[in-house]
Design an enzyme around this catalytic site. Structure first.
Site, mmCIF file in Angstrom:
data_model
loop_
_atom_site.group_PDB
_atom_site.id
_atom_site.type_symbol
_atom_site.label_atom_id
_atom_site.label_comp_id
_atom_site.label_asym_id
_atom_site.label_seq_id
_atom_site.Cartn_x
_atom_site.Cartn_y
_atom_site.Cartn_z
ATOM 1 N N ASP A 180 63.720 101.142 120.663
ATOM 2 C CA ASP A 180 64.622 100.280 119.907
ATOM 3 C C ASP A 180 65.900 101.056 119.605
ATOM 4 O O ASP A 180 66.137 102.144 120.160
ATOM 5 C CB ASP A 180 63.925 99.787 118.638
ATOM 6 C CG ASP A 180 64.367 98.402 118.195
ATOM 7 O OD1 ASP A 180 65.584 98.161 118.222
ATOM 8 O OD2 ASP A 180 63.518 97.583 117.809
ATOM 9 N N ASP A 223 68.746 92.523 123.437
ATOM 10 C CA ASP A 223 68.490 91.932 122.120
ATOM 11 C C ASP A 223 69.762 91.283 121.575
ATOM 12 O O ASP A 223 70.880 91.630 121.976
ATOM 13 C CB ASP A 223 67.993 93.017 121.164
ATOM 14 C CG ASP A 223 67.255 92.445 119.964
ATOM 15 O OD1 ASP A 223 66.910 91.244 119.996
ATOM 16 O OD2 ASP A 223 67.019 93.197 119.002
ATOM 17 N N GLU A 259 71.826 85.736 121.688
ATOM 18 C CA GLU A 259 72.133 84.302 121.508
ATOM 19 C C GLU A 259 73.611 83.964 121.773
ATOM 20 O O GLU A 259 73.842 82.866 122.315
ATOM 21 C CB GLU A 259 71.725 83.848 120.092
ATOM 22 C CG GLU A 259 70.249 83.887 119.801
ATOM 23 C CD GLU A 259 69.736 85.306 119.615
ATOM 24 O OE1 GLU A 259 68.564 85.548 119.935
ATOM 25 O OE2 GLU A 259 70.512 86.171 119.174
ATOM 26 N N GLU A 308 73.762 86.652 118.475
ATOM 27 C CA GLU A 308 73.259 86.420 117.123
ATOM 28 C C GLU A 308 74.349 85.896 116.189
ATOM 29 O O GLU A 308 74.107 84.995 115.391
ATOM 30 C CB GLU A 308 72.645 87.705 116.558
ATOM 31 C CG GLU A 308 72.099 87.494 115.159
ATOM 32 C CD GLU A 308 71.058 88.516 114.768
ATOM 33 O OE1 GLU A 308 71.304 89.217 113.788
ATOM 34 O OE2 GLU A 308 70.005 88.597 115.424
ATOM 35 N N ARG A 357 65.493 87.579 124.478
ATOM 36 C CA ARG A 357 64.979 86.539 123.593
ATOM 37 C C ARG A 357 65.819 85.265 123.637
ATOM 38 O O ARG A 357 65.565 84.328 122.875
ATOM 39 C CB ARG A 357 64.877 87.052 122.158
ATOM 40 C CG ARG A 357 66.189 87.186 121.419
ATOM 41 C CD ARG A 357 65.988 87.728 120.018
ATOM 42 N NE ARG A 357 67.220 87.620 119.235
ATOM 43 C CZ ARG A 357 67.372 88.118 118.013
ATOM 44 N NH1 ARG A 357 66.374 88.775 117.437
ATOM 45 N NH2 ARG A 357 68.503 87.964 117.357
ATOM 46 N N ASP A 396 61.573 87.041 116.092
ATOM 47 C CA ASP A 396 61.081 87.841 114.973
ATOM 48 C C ASP A 396 60.077 87.060 114.133
ATOM 49 O O ASP A 396 60.313 86.694 112.978
ATOM 50 C CB ASP A 396 62.263 88.294 114.111
ATOM 51 C CG ASP A 396 63.194 89.230 114.864
ATOM 52 O OD1 ASP A 396 62.757 89.830 115.853
ATOM 53 O OD2 ASP A 396 64.370 89.336 114.460
ATOM 54 N N HIS A 431 54.470 94.834 118.877
ATOM 55 C CA HIS A 431 55.780 95.299 118.413
ATOM 56 C C HIS A 431 55.976 94.812 116.985
ATOM 57 O O HIS A 431 55.628 93.677 116.667
ATOM 58 C CB HIS A 431 56.898 94.764 119.304
ATOM 59 C CG HIS A 431 58.279 95.151 118.849
ATOM 60 N ND1 HIS A 431 58.744 96.446 118.934
ATOM 61 C CD2 HIS A 431 59.282 94.427 118.298
ATOM 62 C CE1 HIS A 431 59.984 96.500 118.467
ATOM 63 N NE2 HIS A 431 60.342 95.277 118.067
#
Length: 806
Positions: A294, A407, A410, A412, A458, A475, A534
């Site tokens: 990560d 990660d 989107e 985010e 994701r 998440d 995870h």
């Protein structure tokens, strides 16, 4: 040669209160068939109706004054030529029909309405067609009273999603549990229990209204863009999903190691910590194939460091050696990346200098605050931004990194005022993750053509599967409610082409220490596409750091996952070739069984397994419906359950309830530490005999687990298994077909035949035109027969088992 038919029609509009028709002002002026496309001219625009195949037809509306945009981000299928499809046009005084051998498009002239049928069965019709009003731009369709609706991406709503109005805007939902209307992955696709789908082929944000007002209406709403949709039909779910994935692309085979166990947490702070974790897996003999880093790999702190895109030298002093050492142990290294470059990161000045960031209306880098700091966003729609971002993936792939985690894709936080080179944030938002995955997949094809990429993300869009994207469900809360939503999310996404949707095993959000929950989640994980515990680091996600009992249960689950590698890899091959989901809802094979329309708490793992996850604490018994297509056997005890029945089943802590279809062939191997040791030179083949199954088939696919498109390159082996059953005899035939570039081997197959209730009189083996008796063993207590069968690619091996004592 163009086929042209031109008829000028004067239309007198008929208006009645009961007409379920289109925009009341729309009138048909003329129509023509041009090169296989039906063109309808109306008083307010033009329709283009284009068959892709006998099962897929595309309809576009171009309002007067607009120019048709032919570019799709989702569709890659080339329409069949008119000479292949041979669509037939029929005109009457009241209607036009444009028919393939499967789909018929009917255009009623007055009132104007477009409807679709398939093999004589009415599917749906446009209700108001295209309308632009205060809601934006909409397309609406008529629904039957009783059809169930699926799709719209990843949501936690219950399987039948009818009655919801859902945002088409990819957005993270931190800590969700058993209900979420908006998540990381929205897809403008609806499937109906009537065996059709409608894919709205338009990227900008909007809504899907699945009859929220209970007016038997499906409505697509958007801010702008294409007024194009594809109507997809099929005779059953397998054919429907097959047709959709032909349209939008098939998932390439992941590397075989992707089906192993991952070590992952948020996150490993140092090289020393990562090395110690990998060593612990090996010491405890818990299989492991990959470790995921990560965001601490590039910074000591969560905030202020995103965008550094290089190893933190203090905590990771020898990254190349670490990656090489892990590789020597059979453990792959995966790194997280994000598309945000913080103003405090080491790459900020370079990003400004090279103009690789999304901009404001003045052409300056658009910056804004979000959780991790003050940031810009890489414009992956800008060729310069795309090339710059790929340069880092290329650099680290050369270093030995085997997979990538994308990660926050989107993205985010994606302000409306931000501009990409190809459009506004709201126009590009839902395809950002999609194009990010494409960036990596294209880069591998160019610079690492002999390596299968691993792309964990994701967020994406229709067709993201064709880039090899491995999506996960975000998440999720580390609670029973979080676990309860996971089968639904994975089943829905499998129908929508994204067959590798999976969850953070054990749950991600929160510091909840619950060993029962953890064990049950990992036991479920054996039968989901990717096995990847995870979580936030306050409570360990890795089994090696759990208490002894939880560790033992986790180890058993992981070992079973590795034993099933031949079966699971064959599922991946079926998905690659046919679009078949790995996880399948029960209605997949019983589409007329209405009681199954909303069932997600049990499912099929491939064709042969029925899985009933334990989704609540303290469960000692559960009710299981056994599909009517076959009898079923408890995978662990061998107990037989009759087809079409619902029965109470005892639940133990050692495993979740799992059942095998009568007549199933299940190839398995012994436990290995990682997939570097994988081989089917010797393997176990379980066959579940039942008098109700006169014949059955199975298969096992194999390649080197690394080469892209190995099947297409003839670098594969495909083993076929067949059984024939009479009251007195069971015959099982094993054969093998190898591609010309597959290195053949002589195999030893340990055939394990379950449910042989009386010791066989004799067992004969026929191979290379010779037949002879062979030694076997029979376990009277377990009612199981064991036979060693040599197999080579030159001649099938046929085993004949005398059951005269039965």
């Amino acid at each position: 040669m163009n086929i042209k038919v031109y008829i000028k029609i004067a239309v007198l509009l008929l208006i009645t209160p009961l007409a379920i028709a289109q925009n009341s002002h729309r009138q048909l002026d003329s129509f023509v068939v041009n090169n296989g496309v039906l063109e309808l001219s109306t008083n307010d625009g033009k329709y283009l109706i284009k068959p892709y195949s006998d099962n897929i037809v595309e309809t576009s509306f171009i309002p007067t004054g607009e120019v048709f945009n032919p570019n799709s981000h989702a569709v890659i299928m080339n329409p069949m030529t008119p000479t292949v499809i041979k669509a037939k046009l029929t005109a009457t005084p009241t209607a036009i029909e444009f028919a393939t051998s499967g789909i018929v498009v009917k255009v009623d002239k007055s009132p104007f309405m477009i409807s679709y049928s398939y093999h004589g069965k009415q599917l749906t019709s446009e209700k108001e067609g295209y309308i632009k009003d205060e809601r934006g731009e909409t397309l609406s369709f008529n629904l039957d009273n009783n059809e169930a609706l699926y799709g719209a991406g990843a949501r936690a709503l219950g399987m039948n999603r009818r009655g919801n109005r859902l945002p088409l805007y990819n957005k993270a939902h931190y800590g969700y549990e058993d209900h979420s209307t908006q998540m990381n992955f929205s897809i403008p696709l609806v499937f109906s229990s009537k065996m059709y789908g409608i894919h709205f082929d338009n990227a900008p944000i909007g809504y899907l209204d699945l009859d929220s007002k209970h007016e038997n209406t499906l409505t697509y709403e958007t801010i702008s863009g294409r007024k194009t949709y594809q109507l997809i039909a099929g005779n059953d779910w397998a054919q429907l999903v097959d047709n959709y994935t032909k349209l939008t692309g098939r998932q390439p085979l992941p590397p075989r190691w992707a089906f192993g166990n991952f070590s992952s947490r948020f996150g490993y702070h140092s090289e020393a910590e990562a090395r110690a974790t990998v060593d612990k897996f090996i010491t405890e003999k818990i299989p492991l194939d990959a470790i995921i880093f990560d965001l601490y790999w590039f910074g000591k702190e969560i905030k202020g460091t995103m965008g550094n895109l290089e190893f933190d030298a203090d905590n990771f002093p020898t990254p190349k050696k670490m990656i090489d050492d892990f590789s020597y142990l059979g453990v792959k290294t995966i790194l997280i990346t994000e598309p945000f470059i913080l103003t405090t990161s080491k790459k900020w000045d370079e990003a400004l200098q090279k103009n690789i960031l999304a901009t404001d209306e003045h052409g300056q880098a658009f910056t804004y605050d979000f959780y991790f700091g003050h940031t810009g966003l890489i414009d992956i729609f800008n060729p310069a931004g795309k090339a710059w971002f790929w340069s880092f993936y290329k650099q680290f792939t050369k270093l030995g990194v085997a997979g990538w985690w994308g990660d926050l894709g989107e993205p985010e936080v994606h302000p409306t005022g931000l501009l990409h080179q190809t459009g506004s944030a709201d126009e590009m938002h839902n395809i950002y993750g999609h194009n990010w995955a494409k960036l990596i997949a294209d880069g591998y094809q160019k610079d690492f053509p002999e390596q299968r990429p691993f792309i964990l993300m994701r967020s994406g869009y229709s067709g993201s599967q064709r880039f090899g994207m491995i999506p996960w469900s975000g998440d999720v809360n580390r609670t029973w409610g979080g676990l309860q939503s996971q089968p639904e999310i994975a089943l829905q996404m499998g129908l929508q082409g994204m067959a590798y949707m999976h969850s953070d095993l054990g749950g991600f959000a929160g510091a909840n220490l619950d060993d029962e929950l953890y064990s049950r989640w990992l036991q479920y994980g054996v039968f989901q596409p990717i096995f990847r515990p995870h979580a936030q680091e306050e409570v360990a996600a890795e089994p090696v750091f759990r208490e002894q009992k939880a560790k033992q249960l986790a180890k058993a689950a992981i070992e079973l996952r590795y034993q099933l590698l031949p079966y699971n890899y064959t599922l991946a091959f079926e998905n690659n070739q046919q679009g078949l989901p790995l996880m399948r809802p029960l209605f997949y094979e019983e589409p007329q069984h209405r009681a199954l329309y909303d069932v997600a708490n049990s499912y099929l793992w491939g064709h042969e397994f029925l899985v009933k996850p334990v989704l609540d604490a303290g469960i000692t018994a559960t009710s299981v419906y056994f599909p009517r297509s076959a009898n079923w056997f408890d995978f662990y005890t061998g107990q037989r359950y009759l087809a079409g029945t619902t029965q109470a089943v005892a639940v133990t802590q050692d495993h979740i309830p799992v059942f095998v279809r009568a007549g199933a062939f299940i190839p398995m191997i012994d436990v290995i530490q990682n997939t570097e040791h994988y081989s089917i030179k010797a393997f176990n083949l379980h066959y579940f005999d039942d008098t109700s199954v006169p014949r059955s088939t199975g298969k096992l696919y194999d390649d080197d687990g690394k080469t892209p498109n190995a099947f297409e390159k003839d670098a594969y082996s495909l083993l076929q298994f067949n059984s024939e059953r009479t009251p007195h005899q069971l015959s099982i035939t094993l054969s093998e077909k190898n591609g010309v570039h597959y290195q053949p081997v002589n195999r030893t197959v340990t055939l394990i035949v379950h449910n042989i209730y009386v010791k066989p009189g004799k067992v004969l083996l026929q191979s290379n035109l010779k037949k002879h008796a062979v030694n076997y063993s029979w376990d009277e207590k377990c009612k199981t027969l064991f036979v060693s069968v040599p197999l080579n690619q030159k001649s099938p091996a046929k085993l004949v088992i005398s059951l005269s004592g039965n």
